[in-house]
Design an enzyme around this catalytic site. Sequence first.
Site, PDB file in Angstrom:
ATOM      1  N   LYS A 125      28.691 -17.803  48.850  1.00 38.62           N
ATOM      2  CA  LYS A 125      29.251 -17.705  47.489  1.00 38.62           C
ATOM      3  C   LYS A 125      28.169 -18.022  46.484  1.00 38.62           C
ATOM      4  O   LYS A 125      27.218 -18.748  46.786  1.00 38.62           O
ATOM      5  CB  LYS A 125      30.391 -18.715  47.314  1.00 38.62           C
ATOM      6  CG  LYS A 125      31.353 -18.360  46.195  1.00 38.62           C
ATOM      7  CD  LYS A 125      32.367 -17.371  46.694  1.00 38.62           C
ATOM      8  CE  LYS A 125      33.416 -17.050  45.668  1.00 38.62           C
ATOM      9  NZ  LYS A 125      34.577 -16.425  46.322  1.00 38.62           N
TER      10      LYS A 125
HETATM   11  N1  GLU Z   1      35.343 -12.948  45.585  1.00 35.00           N
HETATM   12  C1  GLU Z   1      36.224 -12.384  46.548  1.00 35.00           C
HETATM   13  C2  GLU Z   1      36.762 -13.468  47.461  1.00 35.00           C
HETATM   14  O1  GLU Z   1      36.824 -14.616  47.097  1.00 35.00           O
HETATM   15  C3  GLU Z   1      35.626 -11.202  47.298  1.00 35.00           C
HETATM   16  C4  GLU Z   1      34.385 -11.497  48.097  1.00 35.00           C
HETATM   17  C5  GLU Z   1      33.716 -10.253  48.658  1.00 35.00           C
HETATM   18  O2  GLU Z   1      34.209  -9.151  48.486  1.00 35.00           O
HETATM   19  O3  GLU Z   1      32.654 -10.433  49.261  1.00 35.00           O
HETATM   20  O4  GLU Z   1      37.221 -13.203  48.540  1.00 35.00           O
END
Ligand code: GLU
Length: 435
Positions: A125
């Site tokens: 993240k």
């Molecule tokens: N931000 C989204 C999540 O928390 C998508 C992450 C992604 O597509 O890599 O799952």
Amino acid sequence: MLMATVMKPATPPVMPRIAPREELNPFRIAQIQFDMAAEFLKLDPGLRQILRTPKRVLEVSIPTKMDNGQVKVLTGFRVQHNLARGPGKGGIRFHPNVTLDEVKALAMWMTWKTATVNIPYGGAKGGVICDPKRMSKTELERMTRRYASEILPIIGPSTDIPAPDVYTDAQTMAWIMDTYSMIVGHEVQGVVTGKPVSVGGSAGRDEATARGLLYVVEEACKLKKISLRGASVAIQGFGNAGATAARLFAEKKAKIIALSDTRGGVTNSRGIDPFKALRYKERSGTVVGMPGASRITNDDLLTMKCDILIPAALENVITLHNADAIKARIIAEAANGPTTPHADEILARRGITVLPDILTNAGGVTVSYFEWVQNQEGLGWDIDEIRARLQKIMVRAFSDVVDTMRRHHVPPRHAAMILAVSRVAEATLVRGLFP
Ligand code: GLU
């Protein structure tokens, strides 16, 4: 250290003893949830230490020229929690309240999320401490490009693949993809997902989080014998996930009885038209004040009587302080980390089903996976194919979680965690420890 196997528990699970004071640090919460699963699976202590800490943490300074000519130095992070099952995967968040501990928690949740839906990724993240609502598009572009260049050494289509999250979107991803491609000297579409369709984005990525959530809720409603048609739905948060969920549930003839955003909420027991809410929000920046609905607070929304409550904003909105007052039958977590462990315990005792984030909002990362596969292979699947593949994965993951719940008599989050942690533990064990 890694010789222990993932053992089957001999005794039925007990909810772990959690500290008497409510923990609100997201990383501590993620660790509490992990410890519960690790304890249940009787994981080896060394393996536990590996899985409860991030593999890699990068903090970067982002000098950004603002439109008035001044330079502002912002701070950003990229955290890779675990890469045992594949490259890191997870969004990037732009928000004033981003902290390193929040990003570490979100990265850890991504590890469990990709494992729950069984797609070949680890968890990562990113976040930048900034206030995107008070920045111009050109300022955002300069900040995004500089952030991308600073995290460039650790991202890439086979190492770590960012995507949108809170207050980032397809445009943000296009800037990151372009910056990365310009620096490495050739086009690399697969370095990010959630791109605009014109530059390698996937059909259906925009709606994916909400559509995946709908598939999970449909399965849960079948089990609980709730008809989605006419079911009352309250949605906290009107960003991509919340607004799209409102539209998809309305299409299924559910009744959207409340909506909210950062400025407050609106309610109408006869139902709110999500298209009208969207148009109103586009004009005035909020759903508050839209005609045909009366004003409520975000707190009122969370505790109103409804069949399905969808927290679709940020962490820690369902806590020790309101868990007793929640009147929903099902809570479907579109946000990451909206429910604290204390609240989970209260809700489980009260018989309220919490469909956990790592299962319920995994549609986003699942279609991200489809996007990445299409980029690697030079393919372009149409929307029907994307939806069919997404449904298959979400329904399978839901049924894996339900099997685990039934086998061990545990609530859904604990079951999803047991499933996910055992998959990641197995991958870690079979790979062994380097060197
Ligand atoms: N931000 C989204 C999540 O928390 C998508 C992450 C992604 O597509 O890599 O799952």
